[in-house]
Scaffold this active site. Structure first.
Site, mmCIF file in Angstrom:
data_model
loop_
_atom_site.group_PDB
_atom_site.id
_atom_site.type_symbol
_atom_site.label_atom_id
_atom_site.label_comp_id
_atom_site.label_asym_id
_atom_site.label_seq_id
_atom_site.Cartn_x
_atom_site.Cartn_y
_atom_site.Cartn_z
ATOM 1 N N ASN A 240 -12.940 31.911 -22.762
ATOM 2 C CA ASN A 240 -13.699 32.555 -21.690
ATOM 3 C C ASN A 240 -14.343 33.858 -22.149
ATOM 4 O O ASN A 240 -13.795 34.590 -22.968
ATOM 5 C CB ASN A 240 -12.784 32.794 -20.485
ATOM 6 C CG ASN A 240 -12.288 31.486 -19.910
ATOM 7 O OD1 ASN A 240 -12.828 30.433 -20.241
ATOM 8 N ND2 ASN A 240 -11.272 31.535 -19.076
ATOM 9 N N HIS B 142 -14.601 32.573 -28.198
ATOM 10 C CA HIS B 142 -16.050 32.443 -28.042
ATOM 11 C C HIS B 142 -16.692 33.807 -27.749
ATOM 12 O O HIS B 142 -17.750 33.875 -27.132
ATOM 13 C CB HIS B 142 -16.377 31.434 -26.943
ATOM 14 C CG HIS B 142 -15.959 30.034 -27.312
ATOM 15 N ND1 HIS B 142 -15.953 28.994 -26.426
ATOM 16 C CD2 HIS B 142 -15.533 29.523 -28.493
ATOM 17 C CE1 HIS B 142 -15.523 27.894 -27.052
ATOM 18 N NE2 HIS B 142 -15.261 28.196 -28.299
HETATM 19 P P1 OAD Z 1 -15.340 23.272 -19.057
HETATM 20 O O1 OAD Z 1 -16.214 23.490 -17.880
HETATM 21 O O2 OAD Z 1 -15.838 22.384 -20.118
HETATM 22 O O3 OAD Z 1 -13.936 22.698 -18.579
HETATM 23 C C1 OAD Z 1 -13.214 23.302 -17.530
HETATM 24 C C2 OAD Z 1 -12.013 22.422 -17.207
HETATM 25 O O4 OAD Z 1 -11.255 23.073 -16.208
HETATM 26 C C3 OAD Z 1 -12.394 21.053 -16.661
HETATM 27 O O5 OAD Z 1 -11.549 20.068 -17.219
HETATM 28 C C4 OAD Z 1 -12.152 21.203 -15.146
HETATM 29 O O6 OAD Z 1 -11.764 19.992 -14.543
HETATM 30 C C5 OAD Z 1 -11.015 22.184 -15.139
HETATM 31 N N1 OAD Z 1 -10.905 23.003 -13.915
HETATM 32 C C6 OAD Z 1 -11.899 23.591 -13.204
HETATM 33 N N2 OAD Z 1 -11.386 24.319 -12.188
HETATM 34 C C7 OAD Z 1 -10.034 24.183 -12.262
HETATM 35 C C8 OAD Z 1 -8.935 24.676 -11.497
HETATM 36 N N3 OAD Z 1 -9.099 25.503 -10.447
HETATM 37 N N4 OAD Z 1 -7.684 24.313 -11.859
HETATM 38 C C9 OAD Z 1 -7.474 23.503 -12.932
HETATM 39 N N5 OAD Z 1 -8.472 23.013 -13.685
HETATM 40 C C10 OAD Z 1 -9.727 23.348 -13.376
HETATM 41 O O7 OAD Z 1 -14.960 24.715 -19.622
HETATM 42 P P2 OAD Z 1 -14.349 25.074 -21.042
HETATM 43 O O8 OAD Z 1 -13.429 24.022 -21.519
HETATM 44 O O9 OAD Z 1 -13.845 26.453 -20.954
HETATM 45 O O10 OAD Z 1 -18.951 28.009 -24.506
HETATM 46 O O11 OAD Z 1 -15.656 25.061 -21.938
HETATM 47 C C11 OAD Z 1 -15.608 25.372 -23.293
HETATM 48 C C12 OAD Z 1 -16.852 26.071 -23.745
HETATM 49 O O12 OAD Z 1 -17.993 25.307 -23.369
HETATM 50 C C13 OAD Z 1 -17.087 27.407 -23.101
HETATM 51 O O13 OAD Z 1 -16.395 28.455 -23.750
HETATM 52 C C14 OAD Z 1 -18.570 27.590 -23.189
HETATM 53 C C15 OAD Z 1 -19.050 26.178 -22.941
HETATM 54 O O14 OAD Z 1 -20.204 25.815 -23.599
HETATM 55 C C16 OAD Z 1 -19.607 29.179 -24.620
HETATM 56 O O15 OAD Z 1 -19.806 29.921 -23.708
HETATM 57 C C17 OAD Z 1 -20.052 29.494 -25.994
#
Ligand code: OAD
Length: 419
Positions: free
Chosen positions: A126, A145
């Site tokens: 994040n 990141h």
């Molecule tokens: P994602 O949006 O890819 O994944 C978020 C995950 O959290 C998903 O599996 C959702 O289902 C889950 N989720 C959302 N709200 C939730 C909640 N309240 N409780 C439990 N689970 C929940 O986000 P990241 O994995 O962080 O890169 O994405 C990785 C990277 O992709 C980020 O750091 C960003 C993006 O491109 C950069 O900014 C460089």
């Protein structure tokens, strides 16, 4: 570099835990055998704070970037694209800029682990700085990141003043380097696709191998090399996933516990089991204030209601399928066709060629499980019943950031510059 991502059979007993449950994870922590907890977080731990995640189908940032006219949603974080057109990023930066949001219960739980001397390392994807705001000690945080905490010129690398940056972002304007007529584009120290992760990530990533417990929270595990961290710990090390859905290789090892649902809710349940709940709530409310705490709780309630609606819709759809199926069954009985006899299979010319009939016991079981799902609670699930985001073989990217969605097309470091 193929990985076996088949989910663990329910009959396979855990090796370290007494059972695959949060109660057993708490028992393991309280036994004193746990000294090094490694936590990996993603955007899902900040959604309760009001920050959208990236990939959720309707609410995620990538699904809501149409107005920015991007060649593809991830271009907003693509260095090649940014060099040609930095505006979309700055539109988004205005929304995401730190200062507008407050930590969630999940952030504060990680702080609690640190205070109890159990946090070995937090790896976060994040960029919202909420880990810092939650009071997790700086040396325990790896912002894999990067973050909005500092910024520099992408040409001469000179740092840009934080106060000025805030003003530019609040006006939605693109800052340019003021160093000796450089005029290069200024970018927060966020890792864009095509860029190297910070050195600290590589210096400390081995700490994931030293873990005696791994907690994964709110991430789709789609972006590498970060996603690979979950597979570094020894196989008998328990891993717990707090997420809306099963992701990556989670659920494939004997000591994987899947706490599927809202991560704050899951964390609260673990805190209950640990006897830390009161302390957790107090710290969180003390940090964010009563008003914000209520706002986040109300938001969670709304999300649960939305989920209820979704489940009700799903149940309706299953009902419909059942209904159709019953009708088909009757027709089949009428025409005396033995569908199980391979010779009697339909020829597929525009007709139903389902080999697994969605009608009957299977569908009834699905329907009853849908109707009986208590979505106000985090569900600890048996791995067979969960969906899997299909992991693919990932290049290591030479340390550069790559998303699985791009694995087939874009190569690490191959920045697209389609404006
Ligand atoms: P994602 O949006 O890819 O994944 C978020 C995950 O959290 C998903 O599996 C959702 O289902 C889950 N989720 C959302 N709200 C939730 C909640 N309240 N409780 C439990 N689970 C929940 O986000 P990241 O994995 O962080 O890169 O994405 C990785 C990277 O992709 C980020 O750091 C960003 C993006 O491109 C950069 O900014 C460089």
């Amino acid at each position: 570099m193929g990985q076996d991502h088949s989910v663990i059979d329910e009959d396979t007993p855990p090796k370290t835990l007494s059972s695959r449950s949060l109660a057993s994870v708490a028992e393991y922590i309280l036994s004193g055998r746990v000294k090094r907890i490694v936590v990996m977080t993603g955007a899902g731990i900040s959604t309760a704070a009001g920050i959208p995640d990236f990939r959720s189908p309707d609410t995620g940032l990538y699904a809501n970037l149409a107005s920015l006219d991007l060649p593809e949603p991830e271009a907003v974080f693509d260095l090649g694209f940014f060099k040609v057109n930095p505006r979309p990023f700055y539109v988004l930066a205005k929304e995401l800029y730190p200062g507008n949001y407050h930590p969630t219960v999940s952030h504060v739980f990680v702080r609690l682990l640190a205070e109890k001397g159990l946090l070995h390392q937090l790896f976060t994807q994040n960029i919202d700085c909420l880990e810092r705001e939650a009071g997790i000690p700086a040396e325990k945080i790896i912002e894999a990141h990067g973050s909005f905490a500092s910024q520099r010129c992408i040409e001469c690398k000179t740092e840009f003043d934080a106060g000025k940056m805030r003003e530019f972002v609040s006006r939605g304007e693109v800052p340019r380097c003021e160093e000796g007529g450089c005029k290069g584009l200024v970018k927060p120290d966020i890792v864009f696709f095509g860029e190297q992760l910070p050195k600290a990530f590589f210096d400390r990533k081995d700490m994931a191998e030293e873990a005696d417990l791994v907690l994964v929270m709110g991430t789709s595990l789609q972006v590498h090399p970060f996603a690979g961290l979950v597979d570094l710990a020894a196989e008998r090390v328990p891993r717990v996933l707090f997420n809306l859905e099963r992701v990556g290789s989670m659920g494939c090892q004997a000591d994987d516990v899947l706490a599927l649902g809202d991560c704050d809710e899951g964390v609260r349940r673990l805190a209950d089991e640990l006897g830390w709940r009161e302390e957790l709530e107090e710290k969180w409310r003390g940090l964010v204030g009563e008003e914000e705490a209520e706002r986040q709780l109300q938001g969670a309630k709304k999300r649960v209601e939305a989920l209820h609606d979704e489940v009700a819709k799903l149940a309706e759809e299953v009902d419909e399928v059942l209904h159709l199926g019953e009708k088909k069954e009757k027709e089949k009985e009428g025409s005396h066709v033995d569908a199980l006899n391979p010779e009697n299979k339909p020829d597929g010319e525009g007709k139903v060629v389902n080999e697994v009939d969605p009608v009957g016991e299977d569908a009834a079981a699905i329907k009853s499980s849908v109707k009986n799902t208590d979505i106000t609670k985090t569900v600890e699930v048996s791995v067979e019943t969960t969906n899997a985001l299909k992991p693919v073989d990932m290049p290591d990217g030479g340390g550069r950031i790559v998303s699985e969605q791009k694995a087939g097309g874009q190569q690490p470091g191959d920045t697209k510059s389609s404006a």
